[in-house]
Write an enzyme that holds these catalytic residues in place. Structure first.
Site, PDB file in Angstrom:
ATOM      1  N   ASP A 130      -2.091  10.499   3.731  1.00 35.12           N
ATOM      2  CA  ASP A 130      -4.547  10.532   3.917  1.00 35.12           C
ATOM      3  C   ASP A 130      -5.015  11.385   4.637  1.00 35.12           C
ATOM      4  O   ASP A 130      -4.755  11.290   6.312  1.00 35.12           O
ATOM      5  CB  ASP A 130      -3.849   8.508   4.448  1.00 35.12           C
ATOM      6  CG  ASP A 130      -5.591   8.334   4.399  1.00 35.12           C
ATOM      7  OD1 ASP A 130      -6.303   9.338   3.662  1.00 35.12           O
ATOM      8  OD2 ASP A 130      -5.982   7.666   4.862  1.00 35.12           O
ATOM      9  N   ARG A 179      -7.611  -1.034   1.436  1.00 36.69           N
ATOM     10  CA  ARG A 179      -7.723  -1.415   0.615  1.00 36.69           C
ATOM     11  C   ARG A 179      -8.573  -1.449  -0.497  1.00 36.69           C
ATOM     12  O   ARG A 179      -8.684  -2.572  -0.943  1.00 36.69           O
ATOM     13  CB  ARG A 179      -9.405  -2.296   1.454  1.00 36.69           C
ATOM     14  CG  ARG A 179     -10.526  -1.224   1.655  1.00 36.69           C
ATOM     15  CD  ARG A 179     -11.252  -1.977   2.490  1.00 36.69           C
ATOM     16  NE  ARG A 179     -10.296  -1.390   4.112  1.00 36.69           N
ATOM     17  CZ  ARG A 179     -11.644  -1.957   4.998  1.00 36.69           C
ATOM     18  NH1 ARG A 179     -12.271  -2.062   5.113  1.00 36.69           N
ATOM     19  NH2 ARG A 179     -10.539  -1.258   6.032  1.00 36.69           N
ATOM     20  N   ASP A 204       1.421   6.092   5.603  1.00 32.67           N
ATOM     21  CA  ASP A 204       0.913   5.517   5.329  1.00 32.67           C
ATOM     22  C   ASP A 204       1.162   4.854   4.167  1.00 32.67           C
ATOM     23  O   ASP A 204       0.290   4.036   3.235  1.00 32.67           O
ATOM     24  CB  ASP A 204      -1.051   6.184   4.915  1.00 32.67           C
ATOM     25  CG  ASP A 204      -2.182   5.351   5.186  1.00 32.67           C
ATOM     26  OD1 ASP A 204      -1.867   4.507   5.912  1.00 32.67           O
ATOM     27  OD2 ASP A 204      -2.899   5.994   5.044  1.00 32.67           O
ATOM     28  N   LYS A 224      -9.885  13.272   8.407  1.00 32.26           N
ATOM     29  CA  LYS A 224      -9.451  12.671   9.763  1.00 32.26           C
ATOM     30  C   LYS A 224      -9.654  13.364  10.107  1.00 32.26           C
ATOM     31  O   LYS A 224      -9.061  14.823  10.025  1.00 32.26           O
ATOM     32  CB  LYS A 224      -8.323  11.969   9.677  1.00 32.26           C
ATOM     33  CG  LYS A 224      -7.819  10.198   8.790  1.00 32.26           C
ATOM     34  CD  LYS A 224      -6.509   9.836   8.484  1.00 32.26           C
ATOM     35  CE  LYS A 224      -6.288   8.767   7.364  1.00 32.26           C
ATOM     36  NZ  LYS A 224      -7.094   7.945   8.819  1.00 32.26           N
ATOM     37  N   ASP A 256     -12.442   6.609   4.041  1.00 34.20           N
ATOM     38  CA  ASP A 256     -10.677   6.552   5.182  1.00 34.20           C
ATOM     39  C   ASP A 256     -10.512   5.292   4.461  1.00 34.20           C
ATOM     40  O   ASP A 256      -9.550   5.032   5.491  1.00 34.20           O
ATOM     41  CB  ASP A 256     -11.299   7.464   6.344  1.00 34.20           C
ATOM     42  CG  ASP A 256      -9.780   7.480   6.418  1.00 34.20           C
ATOM     43  OD1 ASP A 256      -8.994   7.266   6.684  1.00 34.20           O
ATOM     44  OD2 ASP A 256     -10.109   7.445   8.110  1.00 34.20           O
ATOM     45  N   GLU A 294      -9.274   3.536   2.208  1.00 33.33           N
ATOM     46  CA  GLU A 294      -9.487   3.805   0.841  1.00 33.33           C
ATOM     47  C   GLU A 294      -7.583   2.999   0.576  1.00 33.33           C
ATOM     48  O   GLU A 294      -7.514   2.919  -1.086  1.00 33.33           O
ATOM     49  CB  GLU A 294      -8.196   5.412   0.169  1.00 33.33           C
ATOM     50  CG  GLU A 294      -7.244   5.648   0.696  1.00 33.33           C
ATOM     51  CD  GLU A 294      -7.062   5.793   2.339  1.00 33.33           C
ATOM     52  OE1 GLU A 294      -5.407   4.892   3.045  1.00 33.33           O
ATOM     53  OE2 GLU A 294      -7.376   5.755   4.118  1.00 33.33           O
ATOM     54  N   LYS A 347       1.057  -1.555  -0.067  1.00 34.35           N
ATOM     55  CA  LYS A 347       0.073   0.391   0.073  1.00 34.35           C
ATOM     56  C   LYS A 347       0.503   1.316  -0.561  1.00 34.35           C
ATOM     57  O   LYS A 347       1.784   1.377   0.361  1.00 34.35           O
ATOM     58  CB  LYS A 347      -1.248   0.380   1.384  1.00 34.35           C
ATOM     59  CG  LYS A 347      -2.123   1.530   1.568  1.00 34.35           C
ATOM     60  CD  LYS A 347      -2.696   1.039   2.757  1.00 34.35           C
ATOM     61  CE  LYS A 347      -3.093   2.970   3.502  1.00 34.35           C
ATOM     62  NZ  LYS A 347      -3.470   2.742   4.970  1.00 34.35           N
TER      63      LYS A 347
END
Length: 460
Positions: A233, A314, A251, A240, A310, A312, A228
């Site tokens: 993010d 996956r 992230d 967030k 949020d 995102e 990933k």
């Protein structure tokens, strides 16, 4: 060779004596009488982490004492020796007796010498260690340098580590080891059928991309790593809070750790055909950002309803996993900083992993213990799969209810893997929130060392 290691013969290297509270009396009895008196006057007892330099009569350091945990202690830390580079005065040292695990102690020493100095001068410790005879210093160096790569990438702030810069880091690794690289950028993601990667990254001014590295003999077993690469993010429109955004530069920790693992594989010359896929995006807020309840197709075909912008990670992994799965690799592994639920369940130091391959599950657990790279198996619990159902699409990326968040994320990703002979998913944190020996606060290499040990056993 890692710069912490002294490769030239150094007869005058200062001895480091490892001590536990139970062994201290025996160790003290073997010291020169003056050193014994100095240690007693200093109140030395051999408690874990206790450090003492013992002077000679001419003012030099004659011995160093360093306390370890008892081997059966509840909080036993095999990396305790990683504190030494920050404690020792400049000089060359050697292990005078055996810590509980000589190899892990030498690795901890190398990992503990790490400094992130891109933005502020941070001189590495002016200490060197004569590698113990029983360890493979080249292998330890390979591991420590790969860990430093992961830490550097994660620690670099997002203004200097966006999707393009992450691609540059992969390109540099490919150049170093003679690998090939292909990058699909921006609108080409739509043209080449990566709709979920494009959906997550389309609101950023920095174009999303899919980075694809290949290395090794095509006739060897196919091992594909997917990481990933969300370079920052915000949470998207499901924004967030600022406190949760503070370390979101991490992230892309899945990508960083996949690259650390790839570096070790290529450096060791394992007999496998390696492929690395990194969906590199920035999850931003703009007028064209994906919205809650939007629906997008996936590369594999099923439509995905956005239950939460949020969730995102996956989404980008789904397209990348589906792409990897198309060539039916022998082993497909993905790493990502995916869920807060994993941290609630297991904390920052113990990432969960998921697989339905029982042999693989046992091998991962065994190597995680041996490498002091903790991992804990969690179930791909089939009864929860229906929680991902959507009323108007094939699947929802973030089911409501808040239960079993790491498991439902794994179940979401499982839907995009069919042909791979074996699949392993690891939900890492990629960050050390509070410094510990050999693990400074900041970006961390997680799961890569354990997985490399497994791959070395299978394909070495």
């Amino acid at each position: 060779m890692h710069p912490i290691f002294q490769t030239e013969p150094t007869p005058s290297a200062t001895p480091i004596l490892f001590v536990t509270k139970s062994s201290w009396d025996a160790v003290r009895a073997d010291l020169p009488e003056a050193a014994q008196r100095f240690a007693t006057a200093s109140g030395y007892s051999g408690k874990p982490g206790q450090f003492l330099a013992l002077p000679t009569s001419d003012g030099e350091i004659g011995h160093v004492l360093f306390g370890l945990d008892e081997p059966d202690a509840k909080g036993h830390d095999p990396f305790r020796a990683g504190a030494l580079p920050g404690l020792l005065p400049a000089g060359v040292y050697r292990f005078a007796n055996a810590p509980h695990d000589v190899r892990l102690a030498a690795l901890a020493f190398a990992l503990g010498a790490y400094k992130f100095g891109r933005y502020r001068k941070a001189e590495p410790p002016a200490v060197r260690l004569v590698p113990p005879d029983s360890v493979d210093a080249a292998a330890i160096s390979r591991t420590a340098e790969a860990a430093a790569l992961a830490r550097d990438l994660i620690n670099t702030p997002s203004n200097d580590m966006g999707p393009a810069e992450l691609a540059d880091a992969v390109d540099a690794l490919a150049t170093r080891f003679g690998a090939s690289i292909n990058v699909i950028v921006g609108d080409e993601l739509a043209t080449q059928n990566f709709p979920l990667i494009r959906a997550v990254g389309m609101a950023s001014t920095r174009a999303p991309r899919l980075i694809d590295l290949t290395w090794g003999d095509p006739s060897h077993p196919k091992v594909t790593l997917v990481g990933k690469g969300v370079c920052f993010d915000t949470g998207g429109l499901d924004l967030k809070p600022s406190s949760a955004m503070l370390i979101m530069k991490k992230d892309m920790g899945g990508a960083a750790n996949v690259l650390a693992l790839a570096s070790m594989i290529m450096d060791a010359g394992l007999k496998l055909r390696l492929r690395v896929l990194i969906p590199a995006v920035e999850n931003s807020v703009a007028g064209n950002a994906m919205r809650p309840l939007d629906i997008f197709p996936s590369r594999k075909g099923p439509t995905v309803e956005i239950g939460n912008t949020d969730a995102e990670g996956r989404l980008v992994l789904a397209d990348a996993l589906a792409y990897a799965d198309e060539e039916a690799p022998d082993l497909l592994i993905d790493l990502g900083t995916l869920t807060g639920a994993a941290r609630v369940a297991l904390g920052p130091d113990l990432p969960p992993y998921y697989t339905n391959d029982e042999t693989l599950a046992l091998d991962v657990a065994r190597h995680a213990r041996a490498e002091n790279d903790p991992l804990w198996r969690m179930p791909l619990w089939g009864p929860y799969d229906s929680w991902l159902d959507s009323k108007i699409a094939n699947i929802n990326n973030a089911p409501s209810g808040g239960f079993a968040g790491s498991i439902t994320c794994a179940l979401f990703l499982q839907r995009f893997v069919e042909a791979a002979k074996s699949w392993l998913h690891v939900d890492i944190y990629g960050w050390t929130p509070k410094a510990k020996p050999s693990r400074p606060e900041g970006g961390e290499c997680q799961a890569a060392r354990a997985i490399f040990a497994l791959l070395s056993e299978r394909y070495g």
